[in-house]
Design a protein around this motif. Sequence first.
Motif, PDB file in Angstrom:
ATOM      1  N   TYR A   1       0.845  -1.203   0.000  1.00 24.61           N
ATOM      2  CA  TYR A   1       0.000   0.000   0.000  1.00 24.61           C
ATOM      3  C   TYR A   1       0.879   1.251   0.000  1.00 24.61           C
ATOM      4  O   TYR A   1       0.623   2.207  -0.730  1.00 24.61           O
ATOM      5  CB  TYR A   1      -0.942   0.023   1.212  1.00 24.61           C
TER       6      TYR A   1
ATOM      7  N   HIS B   1       2.342   1.700  -3.440  1.00 23.20           N
ATOM      8  CA  HIS B   1       1.337   2.194  -4.381  1.00 23.20           C
ATOM      9  C   HIS B   1       1.080   3.685  -4.181  1.00 23.20           C
ATOM     10  O   HIS B   1       1.008   4.444  -5.151  1.00 23.20           O
ATOM     11  CB  HIS B   1       0.022   1.418  -4.229  1.00 23.20           C
ATOM     12  N   ILE B   2       0.957   4.102  -2.935  1.00 20.63           N
ATOM     13  CA  ILE B   2       0.719   5.525  -2.653  1.00 20.63           C
ATOM     14  C   ILE B   2       1.934   6.354  -3.055  1.00 20.63           C
ATOM     15  O   ILE B   2       1.795   7.402  -3.697  1.00 20.63           O
ATOM     16  CB  ILE B   2       0.346   5.722  -1.171  1.00 20.63           C
TER      17      ILE B   2
ATOM     18  N   LEU C   1       2.162   6.822  -6.806  1.00 23.60           N
ATOM     19  CA  LEU C   1       1.289   7.864  -7.332  1.00 23.60           C
ATOM     20  C   LEU C   1       1.855   9.250  -7.049  1.00 23.60           C
ATOM     21  O   LEU C   1       1.876  10.106  -7.925  1.00 23.60           O
ATOM     22  CB  LEU C   1      -0.106   7.739  -6.722  1.00 23.60           C
ATOM     23  N   LEU C   2       2.335   9.452  -5.832  1.00 27.01           N
ATOM     24  CA  LEU C   2       2.737  10.792  -5.404  1.00 27.01           C
ATOM     25  C   LEU C   2       4.181  11.161  -5.754  1.00 27.01           C
ATOM     26  O   LEU C   2       4.482  12.332  -5.930  1.00 27.01           O
ATOM     27  CB  LEU C   2       2.535  10.931  -3.894  1.00 27.01           C
TER      28      LEU C   2
ATOM     29  N   SER D   1       4.599   1.850  -8.049  1.00 27.17           N
ATOM     30  CA  SER D   1       3.365   1.065  -8.121  1.00 27.17           C
ATOM     31  C   SER D   1       3.583  -0.222  -8.910  1.00 27.17           C
ATOM     32  O   SER D   1       2.993  -1.259  -8.594  1.00 27.17           O
ATOM     33  CB  SER D   1       2.250   1.883  -8.766  1.00 27.17           C
TER      34      SER D   1
ATOM     35  N   TYR E   1      -7.699   6.268  -7.200  1.00 25.19           N
ATOM     36  CA  TYR E   1      -6.617   5.344  -6.843  1.00 25.19           C
ATOM     37  C   TYR E   1      -6.171   5.574  -5.399  1.00 25.19           C
ATOM     38  O   TYR E   1      -6.086   4.636  -4.601  1.00 25.19           O
ATOM     39  CB  TYR E   1      -5.455   5.567  -7.818  1.00 25.19           C
ATOM     40  N   LEU E   2      -5.903   6.813  -5.076  1.00 23.38           N
ATOM     41  CA  LEU E   2      -5.438   7.159  -3.734  1.00 23.38           C
ATOM     42  C   LEU E   2      -6.494   6.814  -2.683  1.00 23.38           C
ATOM     43  O   LEU E   2      -6.160   6.261  -1.627  1.00 23.38           O
ATOM     44  CB  LEU E   2      -5.082   8.649  -3.670  1.00 23.38           C
ATOM     45  N   SER E   3      -7.753   7.088  -2.978  1.00 27.40           N
ATOM     46  CA  SER E   3      -8.806   6.790  -2.004  1.00 27.40           C
ATOM     47  C   SER E   3      -8.938   5.285  -1.774  1.00 27.40           C
ATOM     48  O   SER E   3      -9.170   4.841  -0.643  1.00 27.40           O
ATOM     49  CB  SER E   3     -10.142   7.384  -2.438  1.00 27.40           C
TER      50      SER E   3
ATOM     51  N   ILE F   1      -5.990   4.172   0.452  1.00 30.04           N
ATOM     52  CA  ILE F   1      -6.191   4.585   1.848  1.00 30.04           C
ATOM     53  C   ILE F   1      -7.258   3.712   2.508  1.00 30.04           C
ATOM     54  O   ILE F   1      -7.099   3.272   3.647  1.00 30.04           O
ATOM     55  CB  ILE F   1      -6.550   6.080   1.922  1.00 30.04           C
TER      56      ILE F   1
END
Length: 120
Positions: free
Chosen positions: A24, A27-28, A31-32, A39, A101-103, A106
Motif C-alpha cells: 500500500y 502504491h501511494i 502515485l505521489l 506502483s 486510486y489514492l482513495s 487509503i
Amino acid sequence: MSQTIQNIDTTRESSLAKTALFDYALHIAGLLLSVGILSVVALIINYVRRPSARGTVIESHFTWQIRTFWWTLFWLVVLTIPVALTAFLFSFLYFIPAIWYLSRMIKGVIYLNDRRPMPV
C-alpha cells in the motif's frame, strides 16, 4: 499440536499483513512520488505474494491492489484520447483516476489495520 499450527498461521498472516501494508505504501508513493514506477514494483510483489495468502484476509488486499492498479491504468489510457484531441486542455481529467486510486489505497490501509477483508 493445534496450538503450534495456530501460531504458525498467526505468524504467516502477520508477515503477509506487513507485506500488504508495504505494498500500500509503495502504491501511494508510486502515485505521489514516482509517476507510477513504485506502483509497478508493488504490483509485482502483489502477484508474487498473493498465492501464499490464499485463504486469508490478506489475499483480498492483494487482489484489491492489483485491480485498483489495472483499472486506474485503463482509465488513464482512455483519458489520453480526449486529452490529446484537445491539445491537453482536458489534462485536469487525469486527477479523477488519481484521486480514485489514492482513495482506494487509503481505504485498503484502514481495512488492513482492522484485519477486515476488502470487498472484492
